[in-house]
Design an enzyme around this catalytic site. Structure first.
Site, PDB file in Angstrom:
ATOM      1  N   ARG A   1       7.175   3.462   9.922  1.00 28.97           N
ATOM      2  CA  ARG A   1       6.725   4.390  10.973  1.00 28.97           C
ATOM      3  C   ARG A   1       5.298   4.848  10.701  1.00 28.97           C
ATOM      4  NH1 ARG A   1      10.714   6.255  14.313  1.00 28.97           N
ATOM      5  NH2 ARG A   1       9.456   7.865  15.231  1.00 28.97           N
TER       6      ARG A   1
ATOM      7  N   TYR B   1      -3.413  16.557   5.414  1.00 26.25           N
ATOM      8  CA  TYR B   1      -3.493  15.703   4.231  1.00 26.25           C
ATOM      9  C   TYR B   1      -3.960  16.546   3.056  1.00 26.25           C
ATOM     10  CZ  TYR B   1      -3.284  10.608   4.069  1.00 26.25           C
ATOM     11  OH  TYR B   1      -2.873   9.317   3.939  1.00 26.25           O
TER      12      TYR B   1
ATOM     13  N   THR C   1       0.820  -1.209   0.000  1.00 28.32           N
ATOM     14  CA  THR C   1       0.000   0.000   0.000  1.00 28.32           C
ATOM     15  C   THR C   1       0.855   1.261   0.000  1.00 28.32           C
ATOM     16  OG1 THR C   1      -0.087  -0.078   2.402  1.00 28.32           O
ATOM     17  CG2 THR C   1      -1.903  -1.094   1.214  1.00 28.32           C
TER      18      THR C   1
ATOM     19  N   THR D   1      15.326  -1.175   4.084  1.00 30.32           N
ATOM     20  CA  THR D   1      16.713  -1.030   3.641  1.00 30.32           C
ATOM     21  C   THR D   1      17.674  -1.812   4.515  1.00 30.32           C
ATOM     22  OG1 THR D   1      16.986   0.943   4.991  1.00 30.32           O
ATOM     23  CG2 THR D   1      16.363   1.276   2.694  1.00 30.32           C
TER      24      THR D   1
END
Lengths: 535, 630
Positions: free
Chosen positions: A194, A455, A143, A247
């Site tokens: 996060r 947002y 997502t 990573t």
């Protein structure tokens, strides 16, 4: 699940034979309903006409996908371990993109897919990958909206995707972590990016929820020795893992706090005469630290959009009631329909406390000119966050592309950033030759002591543009620059991925980059986890 | 989410918005060479046809800035007093109680605040129309600029930035905007105007707000003022008008811009409180300036009369005179956002309280605006004549007289040069050149008179006075007349400055090497940067511009490394060099004077207090002298 769109295959928006918008499927409250206002809204907002349709590529053709670069030795050795895998083109495309607008239009160079079931599987895969120098890309729910799952173009090694989505057990407990993508995203993904959930005011963000993490890295497994609720043992190593964006390794086990299911839930909504008043109210709510489980403030454009998504009413009585409400707010209270905005609320807890809490919040709202606007509007507001992603697919059928992105910003800059970023989007679209005014809208979705999460949504009709994806990227880039210039952060919870990498240095300083770089160099010196996110 | 709406307005307007090619303006010197008369409309013409009363009482219904609340002046004052910034500053003021400081702040605000009222705008419109019809033959306004302004006002907060050459232009912009149904601006004015009886109050109600002259380190005053200005810009409740040059130019030459007000005005953009700010440079040019003689005396050290209502009535005799035409040229609206792109990093302000400025950028912008004003100014035939008259020996002007025929020829030659140099000329079309010349001289009968084929300088009070003049009086009298000429010459100076400096460099260095000329050009540009407007950091562009202009008019030939003077160009070069000679002389003389040398006085211009001030400022800037506190 769809590879070329959001969510479940049975759920989507379409125009029925009568030309009315309809949402199919059975999964959502809106499913199976007719939405009479949507078509007019789409047409007036974007100039998107029913006659101009662009079908999305429905079937994937294996020949359209680049042939994989295979590492035979690695595959042979791994087959002997019995971990399921796939070379199938559709699987590979599916795992090599997230849900950013751009990646829905791209192809892949990944070679094979492995479906890991448990910690030990992962350990084996990582060991073999190190031995054969194969690039690994962990995959959770897919997502991502920051191009984090795209294969780096400069990577020449064999790329192997590691799907951990089957590792999440259906436990039935409530963690309280509810990001908008919660139906599809994975726990490991939440940790690696996060993440932040809608109800963070009660349960906290991922960093507040996590008790213990186990991660497999090329150097071995990292975990803490105990589950103490807080430790002073130097910088918290969990913070190297949270936000590492795949990573450093694969998160295989997470211990999270759980809470009893809330006894009582209540939605609510408040109408404000304008956005400024709404923000002032949210700030006061944050100051008094009485934010409900969720409190979101939509601007006027989103309010209108929300209204367009209202399903067909069943009785004359309901429509009469709606008319009455409208009359009361605009005529009696004097709110300007082109300026008013709405906050949606969600309260959770035991019944008595919820009612008490509700009163406190409505009292504050009243001081800022807010009028309670009912549970129904609130609930629809939250439902929207789950279906809005489907709506993007409908838009793409009619030459409309859009995207959302987020930031966090101190309270004193919230109004400025909202105004300036929206204006910048409009101006950039115009400068880049977009033929119709874009939709440029925002909402405040989270409150903190020191600021808020904002947002932004933008979408435009790309008819008449020769390279819409490029225009779209330029606009998004400009919007991010505007955010940074107005004191907003690079990301509140979407993460950096590859999309926002270029701003990392100015965000965390050169020394900060060096710190992260040296951790990466130690943990993964051969860049096995080579998705090149973040740094 | 309760009901449905139709989208209105905003959707449609998408296509109507003029695409403004803002970047074009930044390319200095690209303005059209000759403004056709047709582009300008005489707004007095209609005023002469219809009644002023009807005009003043017409419906006034302007389209304001989009998000602007229709706030009253008391709302504005309240917003300022309750602003976070002012509360912070008040809390910092120690020594007396918070309530007392608040009271003081309120007092400052009362003294400062405008009180714009439509009724008084109507009164102003009525009076101004009456007065202007008396003073001027016509007031020309470029309609295209007005249209762009009207559009800009709806999009972002607008700052109107006229040049200031006369008291008359104080209300001219308001007058024009009232005439064309555009929101009336609030205007920054000096406090002396406020203390004029009745008139002060009328100005206040016509939109003027008043700023003290010497603010010094009065923190509270600065705080109230800057918050007041910022609130006006932020809310966009009215366009803001102010003079970036700070005050009325006594010499009719552009003044190096002041940055205080500019800082305050731009801050809301730098802090992200508004998406963009639009700057509109306005160039006002006069055929003849109403206070010409006062200006000259002021420059010679005669104190200027205090602004007072009785003084105003006494001055009403100026109404008997003819002042020709006035041109108001509304420049293309400039977007601060576009101008500053790449020049500043707004995120620098992310970590500090948002009240610090970017001086360099503001300074650059302010210079750019003044330069744009200069380019928009119209040069009258009289300015050209003044340039030429000043190059004649002074005794010729006062005694023998200058040949009319020669002057006409030279003026026509100069007209061509101005056009070559892309200056805006206000030369009446379809009128024989000889008529233009004689009507110009007639208009300026207070400075020169034309008799028997010769032109003489008029010296004040000549015929009446029988007493022999003392030498000092004689010098003063001639100086006053010369300085008036100087002022009118200055109106044309901006066109010639850059090529003029190059011509001077060629004359002094006698070099043909381009780099040598460039370094001397830079030296002169630096020395004279208090005198003329040079946009900071554009020395090489200025040099290139000078080179290309001289090449264009056939004065020099350019190669990769060399600049060679052509035979045909001697006339141009000598004209340009002589044009700047008085400045060189003044600076040299003053320099000698400061360093206790003696020297001969070659020019009257050194007597101008303005020149002296500029020289001193230049010397201090170049660190040749320092100022010690007495």
């Amino acid at each position: 699940m769809k590879w070329n769109g959001w969510g479940y295959s049975d759920s989507k928006f379409l125009y029925n034979k009568k030309g009315q918008a309809e949402f199919t499927g059975k999964r959502y409250r809106l499913s199976g309903m007719i939405i009479p206002g949507l078509r007019e809204w789409m047409e007036s907002t974007f100039g998107a006409n029913l006659q101009h349709k662009t079908p999305a590529a429905p079937i994937l053709n294996s020949s359209a996908v680049q042939p994989p670069t295979l590492n035979e030795a690695f595959l042979k050795e791994l087959k002997s371990t019995g971990i399921p895998f796939s070379h199938d083109a559709e699987d590979r495309v599916f795992r090599s993109h997230g849900k950013a607008e751009k990646s829905l239009l791209m192809s892949t160079k990944q070679s094979s897919m492995f479906f890991a079931d448990c910690h030990n599987d992962v350990v084996k895969i990582v060991e073999l990958a190190c031995k054969h120098n194969v690039c690994l890309m962990p995959y959770g729910g897919g997502t991502s909206v920051s191009s984090a799952l795209e294969c780096p173009p400069e990577e020449t090694r064999s790329i192997v995707s590691l799907d951990t989505s089957q590792m999440l057990n259906e436990s039935g407990y409530c963690t309280g972590h509810e990001p908008d993508s919660m139906e599809f995203s994975s726990l490991g993904g939440w940790v690696a990016t996060r993440a932040s959930g809608m109800k963070k005011n009660i349960y906290g963000n991922i960093e507040d929820l996590v008790v213990h993490i186990k991660m497999v890295t090329p150097q071995g497994v990292i975990e803490k020795s105990c589950q103490g609720p807080r430790m002073s043992t130097g910088p918290d190593v969990h913070h190297f893992i949270m936000g590492s964006e795949g990573t450093l390794g694969v998160v295989t086990e997470v211990t999270m706090k759980i809470r009893p299911m809330p006894e009582y839930q209540k939605y609510g909504s408040v109408v404000f005469p304008n956005f400024e008043m709404g923000v002032a109210c949210l700030r006061e709510v944050a100051r008094q630290r009485c934010a409900p489980a969720s409190i979101r403030l939509m601007d006027n454009e989103q309010f209108k959009f929300g209204h367009a998504l209202k399903p067909q009413v069943s009785s004359i009585f309901t429509s009469f009631l709606d008319g009455l409400k409208k009359f009361y707010i605009t005529k009696f209270k004097g709110f300007d329909p082109n300026r008013l905005c709405v906050a949606t609320l969600l309260f959770e807890g035991d019944r008595e406390k919820v009612l008490q809490h509700e009163k406190q919040v409505y009292d504050i709202a009243a001081k800022f000119g807010g009028l309670a606007a009912g549970e129904d509007n609130g609930q629809r507001g939250y439902m929207l966050t789950f279906v809005i992603a489907y709506l993007r697919d409908l838009g793409m059928d009619y030459y409309v592309i859009g995207e959302s992105f987020e930031t966090s910003v101190p309270w004193d800059r919230v109004l400025d950033i909202c105004r300036n970023v929206k204006a910048r989007i409009v101006r950039e679209c115009k400068d880049k030759g977009v033929q119709f005014p874009p939709l440029s809208t925002c909402r405040v979705t989270q409150t903190y002591d020191a600021g808020a999460c904002v947002y932004f949504y933008f979408a435009f009709n790309y008819r008449g543009l020769s390279d819409p994806v490029h225009v779209y990227e330029q606009v998004e880039h400009a919007a991010r620059e505007e955010i940074l210039a107005n004191g907003g952060s690079l990301s509140h919870h979407h993460g950096v991925g590859k999309l926002r990498k270029e701003w990392m240095r100015e965000t965390i300083s050169s020394v900060g980059m060096g710190m992260l770089k040296s951790v990466k160099d130690y943990v993964d010196p051969n860049n096995i986890f080579g998705n090149r996110n973040l740094l | 989410m309760l009901w449905s709406y139709r989208h209105s307005g905003t959707r449609k307007s998408w296509f109507n918005i003029n695409t403004r090619e803002l970047s074009e303006v930044v390319v200095i010197g690209s303005t059209a060479s000759l403004k056709d008369e047709e582009e300008f409309t005489d707004i007095l013409e209609e005023r002469r046809r219809t009644t002023d009363l009807g005009y003043a009482l017409r419906t006034f219904n302007p389209q304001p800035y989009k998000g602007a609340p229709s706030g009253s002046t008391s709302d504005l004052k309240k917003a300022v007093l309750e602003s976070q910034y002012l509360r912070y500053i008040i809390a910092l003021e120690t020594g007396s109680s918070v309530e007392k400081v608040r009271q003081e702040a309120r007092g400052i605000l009362e003294e400062m605040s405008h009180n714009l009222q439509l009724g008084f705008i109507r009164l102003m419109g009525y009076t101004v129309s009456k007065v202007f019809k008396r003073l001027f033959r016509s007031i020309y306004v470029n309609m295209e600029g007005l249209n762009m302004l009207q559009q800009a006002i709806q999009e972002s907060p607008v700052i109107l930035m006229p040049n200031h050459r006369s008291y008359v232009d104080f209300l001219i912009v308001s007058f024009i905007l009232f005439t064309y149904d555009i929101p009336i601006p609030v205007i920054a004015a000096g406090i002396p105007l406020a203390s004029m009886k009745v008139v002060g109050e009328i100005l206040r109600r016509s939109g003027a707000f008043f700023i003290r002259r010497a603010i010094g380190s009065d923190k509270l005053y600065w705080a109230v003022l800057s918050e007041y200005v910022r609130t006006i810009v932020r809310t966009g409740c009215a366009p803001l008008e102010f003079y970036v040059e700070g005050f009325r130019s006594r010499t009719l030459k552009s003044v190096v811009p002041k940055l205080g007000m500019m800082d305050m005005v731009l801050e809301p953009y730098f802090k992200g409180e508004v998406f963009d700010i639009t700057l509109v440079p306005i160039s006002i040019s006069y055929d003849r300036v109403v206070e010409e003689s006062l200006l000259a005396l002021e420059l010679l050290g005669v104190p200027k009369p205090k602004e007072s209502t009785t003084g105003l009535f006494k001055a009403s005799r100026v109404l008997q005179e003819d002042y020709g035409c006035m041109h108001v040229n509304f420049g293309r609206p400039l977007s601060v956002r576009q101008l500053c792109e790449g020049k500043i990093n707004r995120s620098e302000y992310n970590l500090i309280p948002r009240y610090r400025f970017i001086q360099d950028c503001v300074n650059w912008l302010a210079h750019l605006i003044v330069r744009t004003q200069e380019e928009g100014s119209l040069i009258s035939p009289w300015s050209l004549m003044a340039c030429l008259l000043l190059q004649a020996p002074i005794t010729t002007l006062t005694e023998e007289g200058l040949q009319w025929h020669g002057l006409t020829e030279k003026t026509l030659w100069l007209r061509k040069l101005v056009l070559d140099f892309r200056g805006c000329l206000n030369w009446p079309a379809r009128t024989p050149d000889s008529d233009v010349m004689s009507s110009t001289v007639a208009l300026h009968h207070s400075i020169v008179h034309h008799k028997a084929g010769r032109v003489y300088l008029v010296q004040d009070g000549d015929p009446a006075s029988q007493d022999p003049l003392s030498p000092e009086e004689g010098v003063m009298r001639t100086a006053a007349a010369v300085l008036m000429l100087v002022s009118y010459r200055n109106q044309a100076l901006h066109v010639f400055v850059r090529p003029g400096i190059l011509a001077t460099a060629i004359h002094i260095t006698k070099s043909t090497q381009k780099d040598e000329l460039f370094s001397f050009f830079c030296f002169l540009r630096d020395v004279f940067s208090n005198e003329f407007i040079f946009i900071p950091g554009r020395a090489s562009q200025d040099f290139d511009e000078a080179c290309s202009l001289l090449q264009k008019c056939g004065a020099v030939h350019m190669s990769q490394q060399e600049v060679t003077v052509l035979e045909t160009g001697l006339e141009v070069l000598s004209f340009l060099q002589k044009l700047l000679q008085p400045f060189l002389d003044s600076y040299q003389f003053f320099g000698f004077f400061v360093f206790c040398f003696a020297g001969d006085l070659h020019t009257f211009e050194v007597l101008s207090s303005d020149t002296q001030k500029n020289v001193l400022a230049a010397l201090r800037r170049l660190e040749a002298v320092t100022k010690l506190r007495a």
